[in-house]
Design an enzyme around this catalytic site. Structure first.
Site, PDB file in Angstrom:
ATOM      1  N   HIS A   1       0.755  -1.417  -0.390  1.00  0.00           N
ATOM      2  CA  HIS A   1      -0.201  -0.025  -0.197  1.00  0.00           C
ATOM      3  C   HIS A   1       0.595   1.688   0.081  1.00  0.00           C
ATOM      4  CE1 HIS A   1      -3.969  -1.314   0.730  1.00  0.00           C
ATOM      5  NE2 HIS A   1      -3.691  -2.356   0.772  1.00  0.00           N
TER       6      HIS A   1
ATOM      7  N   GLU B   1     -10.863   2.119   1.320  1.00  0.00           N
ATOM      8  CA  GLU B   1     -10.520   3.138   2.634  1.00  0.00           C
ATOM      9  C   GLU B   1     -11.186   4.169   2.521  1.00  0.00           C
ATOM     10  OE1 GLU B   1      -6.759   2.331   3.694  1.00  0.00           O
ATOM     11  OE2 GLU B   1      -5.888   4.116   2.374  1.00  0.00           O
TER      12      GLU B   1
HETATM   13  C1  NOJ Z   1      -3.570   2.486   4.632  1.00  0.00           C
HETATM   14  C2  NOJ Z   1      -3.816   1.554   3.661  1.00  0.00           C
HETATM   15  O1  NOJ Z   1      -4.323   1.855   2.891  1.00  0.00           O
HETATM   16  C3  NOJ Z   1      -4.856   0.818   4.584  1.00  0.00           C
HETATM   17  O2  NOJ Z   1      -5.265  -0.504   3.957  1.00  0.00           O
HETATM   18  C4  NOJ Z   1      -4.544   0.706   6.375  1.00  0.00           C
HETATM   19  O3  NOJ Z   1      -4.954  -0.361   7.308  1.00  0.00           O
HETATM   20  C5  NOJ Z   1      -3.687   1.699   7.027  1.00  0.00           C
HETATM   21  N1  NOJ Z   1      -2.983   2.421   6.209  1.00  0.00           N
HETATM   22  C6  NOJ Z   1      -2.890   1.603   8.298  1.00  0.00           C
HETATM   23  O4  NOJ Z   1      -1.700   1.665   8.019  1.00  0.00           O
HETATM   24 CA    CA Z   2      -3.460   3.620   1.382  1.00  0.00          CA
END
Ligand code: NOJ
Ligand code: CA
Length: 704
Positions: A484, A509
């Site tokens: 990510h 998200e």
């Molecule tokens: C951003 C990521 O895209 C997400 O999937 C993750 O839960 C959070 N950072 C925390 O690491």
């Molecule tokens: Ca992210």
């Protein structure tokens, strides 16, 4: 079969000026042609035509080099090599069983005139659906260690085309997309979204790649890059009156772009072209421009569906950090206050997810917030936050891996680097060794925040090298990687198929804690971000509105429930999360059945309807079976799409289970209303897919 024919034409000696020489290369199907010309200034320029009409008009090839003259003009041609290539290869996993790699190539070696000449080679590969070109710096006496101040490649487009774009930014690609004419870029450059922590948009008419373009003649053009290795990522700067885009490389702290040492090559610049938008999605040119698989062992690489301790934190129902979780307290039955943990990654909670995965046939369980350090991370941006090896006291790292394996499930270990990459590199061997020692073969890494050491960008050469170093290191420990916040992918999963997926765009998200992703978002991603490789978008949300958890909350997922199902097909990835909470799936077992059934590895893929920003229908044939799965999605406009199933085997009957929007469904007013219908179909069947506003249809098509 591999046919490689090499023609070598040794041209005039460098002392002899060569003027206005033109070389033309046609794609094997003759639809695309590239012309290269050495102009009067001794610069090599190129043009690209599609069906005899210009797509890229005379454009430049060259570099600005620190402390040296530009490597752009004053060349003569030293040598021209041309060849044909045609082979079919089999990916370790993918959208189709085999991939055809067929192109014509020309390599022009240029030598500067005068004393101390430098040598530059330009290589073009012309495929049936696009063009790739790159620069090679051969070993030579007058260019050894050098610093690229910028690349001067241009893409001189033929008019004020429509484009789907996000602002230039070397630190993040978590933006929503703009749709506009090229001339409107600067005017529309979106305000920074407060939820994008690292956004550093570049002022001016800058855009990121993959850039999706549609000309007035309805030709679709996609500009991106392939095989980004030891070089920074490329953004594009537009001249808003000539519509010419110039490459702009991500810089380092002191403004340098790339540190090079000959012999070396740049990534490929890619231009995918078709008058049918479906061909853009189906193109394999970016993959073909990457090197074949370099891993000797690929046995541990397994596409999978996974669930995990993830959404509950994004919804604020539990915490990543241990300490924050302990502050919640409850009165016990004896009347005394007792600590009730809100920490998500507990042994007990993880077992619940492992049991859920085992019961529903998911290969993996992701657990975030399992390791020490989260208390010190967000907003503090310290360097030594995580060590990636110390579990929290309420998380039995070893025992849970054993428990998962006993149930046929693999644990996906999470490493949030917090952007502190030197710290991560210090720990990387110990962390991967620990994963190996407990049999965890999958890693989700993350790079939230500004990169430490400060001054590096997520898309700069230093970070590009880090992401690949981590992938190669992971391969040594038989670990698959989902990254990510890395640089956007460029097809490297052909060479390193343990690199399963990346985020590198605005994922689901954002719907839980920001203004979210508009309904058109998922219809643009396949034409932009996904051109470079699979995305870990995290589909499958059933409880669409956050007000289900917090009565006053305004946030929501901007789709209907059945569009969430369709995303398993339209947003390709060999790892797909069943993202919602187990209880939300258990409450709707009929709709959940699709997520249980849908495959993640494919023998065939058919793009059936496609228009960027509007709609997309994709059908895929599950690996080693006669079963197909189909997903169809729309933007905010409800629409009917005519579906014919002529791709199915002749004479065979299939049971189609159709998961569709209810007649009164819409993403904003009634997103969870769906209807499930079962019918028998054959390759002669026809169906109208009725997609609600922000809606979608998913169909499982099982051979009888
Ligand atoms: C951003 C990521 O895209 C997400 O999937 C993750 O839960 C959070 N950072 C925390 O690491
Ligand atoms: Ca992210």
């Amino acid at each position: 079969m591999k046919i490689k024919k090499l023609l070598s034409i040794i041209l005039l000696a460098s002392t002899c000026a060569v003027s206005a020489q033109t070389f033309t290369v046609n794609s094997p199907n003759k639809k695309i042609s590239v012309s290269l010309q050495l102009n009067a200034a001794g610069a090599l320029v190129y043009n690209v035509n599609y069906k005899n009409k210009p797509i890229v008009e005379t454009s430049n090839l060259g570099f600005k080099i620190n402390d040296q003259a530009d490597l752009l003009n004053n060349f003569s041609i030293l040598q021209v090599d041309s060849s044909n290539f045609n082979e079919t290869w089999t990916p370790v996993w993918g959208e189709t069983k085999t991939i055809v790699n067929n192109y014509k190539e020309i390599a022009i070696t240029l030598k500067e005139r005068g004393e101390k000449p430098r040598i530059l080679q330009v290589v073009f590969k012309v495929f049936n659906d696009g063009v790739g070109f790159r620069y090679h710096f051969p070993e030579q006496p007058n260019l050894f260690h050098f610093v690229v101040a910028d690349e001067l490649s241009t893409f001189n487009l033929t008019g004020d085309h429509k484009i789907w774009w996000m602002p230039g930014d070397f630190d993040t690609n978590e933006y929503t997309y703009n749709t506009s004419q090229i001339s409107e870029i600067e005017k529309l450059a979106k305000k920074r979204d407060g939820a994008i922590f690292t956004a550093t948009p570049i002022k001016g008419a800058f855009v990121q790649t993959p850039l999706m373009i549609k000309t007035k003649d309805n030709v679709y053009v996609n500009i991106h890059e392939a095989a980004l290795i030891n070089y920074p990522a490329m953004d594009l700067k537009f001249n808003l009156s000539t519509f010419e885009a110039t490459s702009t490389l991500a810089n380092d702290a002191v403004g340098n772009k790339a540190y090079m040492r000959a012999p070396c090559s740049t990534p490929w610049r890619t231009i995918i072209i078709s008058d049918d938008a479906r061909d853009i999605i189906a193109s394999k040119t970016i993959l073909n421009l990457n090197e074949p698989c370099k891993l000797t062992n690929t046995n541990y690489i397994k596409p999978m569906k996974y669930c995990g301790i993830w959404l509950e934190m994004h919804l604020g129902l539990s915490t990543w950090d241990f300490a924050g979780g302990q502050s919640a307290s409850d009165a016990g039955s004896d009347g005394k206050q007792k600590t009730k943990t809100k920490h998500g990654a507990t042994t007990e909670n993880t077992k619940k997810y492992i049991d859920f995965a085992a019961k529903n046939g998911f290969g993996g369980v992701l657990v975030e917030g399992w390791n020490d350090g989260w208390e010190d991370w967000f907003g503090k941006w310290k360097e030594d936050v995580f060590d990636f090896v110390t579990p929290y006291p309420d998380y039995d790292f070893k025992g849970l891996n054993a428990y998962a394996q006993s149930k046929g499930v693999g644990m996906i270990t999470h490493h949030e680097t917090s952007g502190s990459v030197t710290n991560y590199e210090r720990w990387i061997d110990s962390a991967y060794r620990l994963m190996g020692s407990v049999g965890s073969h999958a890693l989700k890494s993350g790079y939230v925040g500004k990169i430490i050491p400060r001054g590096e960008f997520h898309d700069g050469q230093w970070m590009v090298n880090h992401y690949l170093r981590a992938i190669k290191k992971a391969a040594q420990y038989d670990i698959m990687v989902v990254a990510h916040e890395p640089v956007r992918p460029t097809g490297l999963h052909r060479t390193y198929p343990n690199f399963m997926a990346a985020e590198a765009a605005r994922g689901q998200e954002f719907n839980f804690w920001s203004e979210g992703n508009p309904p058109e978002h998922e219809t643009i991603l396949p034409f932009t971000r996904l051109m470079g490789g699979p995305m870990d978008y995290t589909p499958g949300i059933f409880k669409i509105k956050k007000s289900n958890y917090y009565p006053d909350a305004k946030e929501q997922v901007h789709t209907t429930l059945t569009k969430q199902l369709a995303l398993y097909l339209t947003l390709y990835s060999p790892v797909q999360m069943a993202t919602d909470l187990p209880e939300n799936y258990e409450a709707k077992p009929d709709a959940f059945q699709f997520i249980k059934d849908v495959a993640v590895d494919w023998d065939d893929t058919k793009v059936i309807h496609a228009e960027p920003g509007e709609y997309l229908t994709i059908a895929r044939k599950a690996k080693g079976t006669n079963n197909w799965f189909l997903g169809s999605i729309t933007d905010e406009n409800a629409r009917d799409l005519n579906m014919d199933f002529s791709f199915l085997d002749k004479g065979k009957k299939y049971t189609a289970t159709i998961y569709k929007d209810a007649a009164d469904a819409s993403w904003d007013k009634n997103p969870e209303a769906y209807v499930i219908e079962k019918i028998t179909i054959t390759n002669k069947s026809k169906l109208t897919l009725k997609l609600a506003s922000g809606g979608g249809t998913a169909i499982s098509i099982i051979a009888q």
